[in-house]
Design an enzyme around this catalytic site. Structure first.
Site, PDB file in Angstrom:
ATOM      1  N   ARG A  43      -7.246   3.301  -9.766  1.00  0.00           N
ATOM      2  CA  ARG A  43      -7.042   3.758  -8.609  1.00  0.00           C
ATOM      3  C   ARG A  43      -5.820   3.097  -7.800  1.00  0.00           C
ATOM      4  O   ARG A  43      -5.782   1.772  -8.036  1.00  0.00           O
ATOM      5  CB  ARG A  43      -8.263   3.794  -7.655  1.00  0.00           C
ATOM      6  CG  ARG A  43      -7.998   4.528  -6.366  1.00  0.00           C
ATOM      7  CD  ARG A  43      -7.929   5.851  -6.610  1.00  0.00           C
ATOM      8  NE  ARG A  43      -8.399   6.656  -5.324  1.00  0.00           N
ATOM      9  CZ  ARG A  43      -7.955   7.830  -5.144  1.00  0.00           C
ATOM     10  NH1 ARG A  43      -7.144   8.719  -5.901  1.00  0.00           N
ATOM     11  NH2 ARG A  43      -8.247   8.425  -3.902  1.00  0.00           N
ATOM     12  N   THR A  50      -4.067  16.935  -9.292  1.00  0.00           N
ATOM     13  CA  THR A  50      -4.482  16.216 -10.562  1.00  0.00           C
ATOM     14  C   THR A  50      -4.758  17.023 -11.797  1.00  0.00           C
ATOM     15  O   THR A  50      -4.453  17.920 -11.594  1.00  0.00           O
ATOM     16  CB  THR A  50      -6.218  15.808  -9.873  1.00  0.00           C
ATOM     17  OG1 THR A  50      -5.872  15.247  -8.452  1.00  0.00           O
ATOM     18  CG2 THR A  50      -6.508  14.522 -10.784  1.00  0.00           C
ATOM     19  N   THR A  78      -3.916  11.476 -11.678  1.00  0.00           N
ATOM     20  CA  THR A  78      -3.530  12.031 -10.399  1.00  0.00           C
ATOM     21  C   THR A  78      -2.346  11.585  -9.933  1.00  0.00           C
ATOM     22  O   THR A  78      -2.250  10.250  -9.775  1.00  0.00           O
ATOM     23  CB  THR A  78      -4.580  12.294  -9.370  1.00  0.00           C
ATOM     24  OG1 THR A  78      -4.084  13.038  -8.190  1.00  0.00           O
ATOM     25  CG2 THR A  78      -5.027  11.122  -8.692  1.00  0.00           C
ATOM     26  N   GLU A 123      -2.166  12.796  -6.697  1.00  0.00           N
ATOM     27  CA  GLU A 123      -2.602  13.304  -5.365  1.00  0.00           C
ATOM     28  C   GLU A 123      -2.243  14.782  -5.131  1.00  0.00           C
ATOM     29  O   GLU A 123      -2.532  15.667  -5.779  1.00  0.00           O
ATOM     30  CB  GLU A 123      -2.472  12.457  -4.411  1.00  0.00           C
ATOM     31  CG  GLU A 123      -2.853  12.945  -2.938  1.00  0.00           C
ATOM     32  CD  GLU A 123      -4.478  12.970  -2.953  1.00  0.00           C
ATOM     33  OE1 GLU A 123      -5.138  13.748  -1.977  1.00  0.00           O
ATOM     34  OE2 GLU A 123      -5.010  12.976  -4.073  1.00  0.00           O
ATOM     35  N   ASP A 169      -5.566   9.805   0.572  1.00  0.00           N
ATOM     36  CA  ASP A 169      -6.858   9.936   0.552  1.00  0.00           C
ATOM     37  C   ASP A 169      -7.769   9.077   1.463  1.00  0.00           C
ATOM     38  O   ASP A 169      -9.063   9.251   1.392  1.00  0.00           O
ATOM     39  CB  ASP A 169      -7.222   9.762  -0.844  1.00  0.00           C
ATOM     40  CG  ASP A 169      -7.310  10.966  -1.896  1.00  0.00           C
ATOM     41  OD1 ASP A 169      -7.037  11.999  -1.395  1.00  0.00           O
ATOM     42  OD2 ASP A 169      -7.648  10.843  -2.996  1.00  0.00           O
ATOM     43  N   SER A 177     -11.991   8.409  -3.729  1.00  0.00           N
ATOM     44  CA  SER A 177     -11.606   9.604  -4.636  1.00  0.00           C
ATOM     45  C   SER A 177     -12.827  10.541  -4.743  1.00  0.00           C
ATOM     46  O   SER A 177     -13.819  10.163  -4.905  1.00  0.00           O
ATOM     47  CB  SER A 177     -11.002   8.968  -5.797  1.00  0.00           C
ATOM     48  OG  SER A 177     -11.021   9.756  -6.801  1.00  0.00           O
ATOM     49  N   SER A 178     -12.297  11.637  -5.097  1.00  0.00           N
ATOM     50  CA  SER A 178     -13.399  12.699  -5.424  1.00  0.00           C
ATOM     51  C   SER A 178     -13.509  12.834  -7.167  1.00  0.00           C
ATOM     52  O   SER A 178     -14.078  13.554  -7.575  1.00  0.00           O
ATOM     53  CB  SER A 178     -12.920  14.148  -4.921  1.00  0.00           C
ATOM     54  OG  SER A 178     -12.912  13.973  -3.572  1.00  0.00           O
ATOM     55  N   GLY A 232      -8.705  18.826  -8.455  1.00  0.00           N
ATOM     56  CA  GLY A 232      -9.051  19.747  -7.493  1.00  0.00           C
ATOM     57  C   GLY A 232      -9.553  19.148  -6.051  1.00  0.00           C
ATOM     58  O   GLY A 232     -10.066  19.703  -5.240  1.00  0.00           O
ATOM     59  N   GLY A 233      -8.875  17.899  -5.771  1.00  0.00           N
ATOM     60  CA  GLY A 233      -9.247  17.399  -4.554  1.00  0.00           C
ATOM     61  C   GLY A 233     -10.788  17.184  -4.320  1.00  0.00           C
ATOM     62  O   GLY A 233     -11.490  16.871  -5.328  1.00  0.00           O
TER      63      GLY A 233
END
Length: 585
Positions: free
Chosen positions: A114, A403, A421, A423, A443, A468-469, A490-491
């Protein structure tokens, strides 16, 4: 039940989740976290597969496998090509999370690549100093403030040091050749350039304008042979040493792009040189006869996907398939409850306490699950109060789709499930070294404080990783053997997409292809988004139950999945919403 395994016996859930609630392991040499079958023996050579969002990237991964590479070697090749041919989604200037399963040792490792905020960042990173209010969404994304130190390359280098069998440099051969010789602009890339440009300043920066547009200012047409010599120079430098992204010429180009106006950022050469990926312990929780493993915080996927499944476990989902109101009602309510908890509690565990253990505790899950046993929609899904916290936090984090996700299984049975990603679509729109830079710091919550003035868990801070998702997932059967891997871009919708694919495969006995193609249902908050393709009677039934629907819409998932069948063969699924494929060598 949440579980991790040592050599022969399971350790308690509290020990597992304590590791997720504390700071991650340092980036130096360390043993990977044990996984669901650490007594596994080296399997005989078997089938292999790559499922990713672009055929050129898939072919690069397959070629690495044909040359005797491990799943990690293939992942390097896939990522390097994706960053070139699918730049709107991921790349060398972004970050990633990877789950790696070593079939020979039975160990599962969670690699955290990340992005990190610059050391100079603080809670008011996205507060306009003139108004005292949060910056507008677009002002935040396209400012230098949005760009964090990229982590994907460093993470892949760490994983390669642990597991790679080919030379590190081999992973960049395909990308370098494509960048030099050119590749055809795909219809999807053309459509995204053409669609984004009128709404965002994609052509505001000279390097981005020169790369994505013709001399007449039009979006590059589909079929255009696009060359990227700057990208080739970068991949050559990375082939020599991955650290060349973090020091020297490329790092200087990154910092110059970040610190350019408007709204220059504070990322420095020191921030880049100090970046380190992290090995963490995966979160694994039982779901029926399987063990579902995902990424721990700062990724919210491992907790939230497992919470959705845990909330569904008391209900016989196999008897309420994908064409029933009741099946989707349960899925929607479980999603709403899990998203409420996610938004309230999950952030970077190096900076805030994350009650992951409490959120997945059996008693807590049972209490939350009982809320689903009803005949009408829950009026408002609010967070619960898991053990270890006094009150839920607040959240003001935007939902930005983007992503890419891919799954690789090599002939030894090793598995990579990786979500990667920059983002937002085309990231920050700023380029350096032939690649786009991320806007990952958006994010963070743009408004860092709640109504009482307290910092929210996902507030920005220097050196912090934004929540993060991303939800790369690997599932094991009751004997601890690899069952399937899945994930999606997909966020914040990633969590719903991945949970849908798991319910589809595990409960509804769909093939990976049919599971990823199911209409997406995303229930975060009081409005339920439902993609085109849901039967009209299901939509009507859900409305009659009191749900507020945003139906018959598109969804930007990019699910890719691979499952091992009983005879040992592999079957894959590639999201029809993108351009990907799932192929064997």
């Amino acid at each position: 039940m949440l579980r991790m395994f040592e050599t022969t016996t399971a350790i308690t859930a509290s020990l597992l989740l304590a590791a997720c609630s504390q700071a991650g392991q340092d980036a130096g040499p360390a043993a990977p976290a044990p996984a669901p079958d650490s007594t596994a023996q080296a399997p005989a050579e078997g089938p292999a597969m790559v499922a990713a969002a672009n055929p050129l990237a898939v072919e690069a991964g397959l070629e690495a496998l044909r040359n005797g590479g491990d799943a990690v070697d293939a992942a390097i090749a896939v990522q390097a090509v994706l960053g070139l041919v699918e730049p709107q989604s991921s790349g060398l200037g972004g970050g990633a999370f990877m789950l790696y399963y070593d079939a020979q040792t039975g160990e599962l490792t969670a690699y955290d690549g990340r992005e990190k905020a610059p050391a100079a960042a603080g809670p008011d990173l996205f507060i306009d100093p003139e108004t005292g209010e949060p910056l507008s969404f677009f002002d935040a994304i396209f400012s230098g403030h949005s760009i964090g130190a990229p982590g994907a390359v460093a993470m892949l280098a760490m994983a390669h040091g642990d597991h790679g069998t080919l030379d590190w440099a081999d992973g960049f051969t395909a990308a370098t050749e494509l960048a030099e010789n050119g590749f055809e602009v795909s219809p999807r890339l053309h459509n995204l350039i053409a669609g984004v440009a009128p709404r965002t300043p994609l052509d505001e920066w000279e390097a981005t304008r020169d790369y994505f547009f013709t001399d007449e200012g039009e979006a590059l047409p589909a079929g255009h042979l696009l060359r990227n010599p700057d990208y080739a120079a970068t991949t050559r430098a990375l082939a020599e040493d991955w650290r060349n992204l973090y020091t020297g010429r490329i790092a200087e180009e990154i910092v110059a792009a970040v610190q350019a106006g408007p709204r220059p950022g504070t990322l420095t050469l020191e921030d880049l040189a100090n970046y380190e990926p992290v090995r963490r312990e995966a979160i694994c929780r039982d779901y029926r006869e399987w063990s579902v493993c995902g990424m721990p915080p700062p990724a919210s996927g491992g907790v939230s996907v497992n919470e959705i499944l845990g909330l569904l476990e008391p209900y016989d989902m196999s008897q309420t398939g994908p064409d029933t109101v009741e099946g989707w009602r349960r899925f929607i309510e479980a999603s709403r409850l899990a998203y409420a908890d996610r938004d309230a509690y999950i952030g970077d565990p190096d900076f805030v306490f994350v009650p992951a253990e409490g959120l997945l505790d059996t008693d807590y899950i049972a209490t939350r699950s009982a809320l689903i046993d009803r005949d009408t929609a829950i009026e408002h899904a609010v967070p619960g109060i898991p053990e270890g916290v006094d009150a839920p936090g607040a959240d003001a984090t935007a939902d930005v789709p983007g992503t890419s996700h891919f799954v690789i299984v090599d002939s030894d049975g090793d598995v990579v499930s990786m979500t990667t990603t920059v983002e937002s679509i085309f990231g920050s729109h700023r380029m350096a070294g032939g690649f786009l830079l991320n806007n990952q710091l958006t994010d963070f919550s743009r408004d860092p404080r709640d109504a009482e003035g307290r910092l929210v868990p996902n507030a920005p801070d220097g050196g912090k990783r934004p929540r993060s998702s991303m939800s790369p997932t690997i599932v094991f059967d009751a004997d601890g053997h690899f069952e399937l891997a899945t994930g999606s871009p997909g966020g914040s919708s990633i969590i719903g997409y991945v949970a849908k694919s798991l319910v589809g495969m595990l409960d509804w006995e769909l093939t990976p292809q049919d599971a990823v193609a199911l209409p997406n249902v995303v229930a975060r908050g009081d409005t339920v988004r439902i993609e085109d393709g849901m039967p009209a009677d299901v939509l009507e039934g859900l409305r009659e139950l009191g749900f507020t629907l945003d139906a018959n819409r598109g969804e930007n998932s990019g699910l890719h999945a691979v499952r091992r069948l009983e005879d040992g063969s592999l079957i894959g699924g590639a999201d029809p919403r993108r351009e990907g494929v799932a192929l064997e060598p």
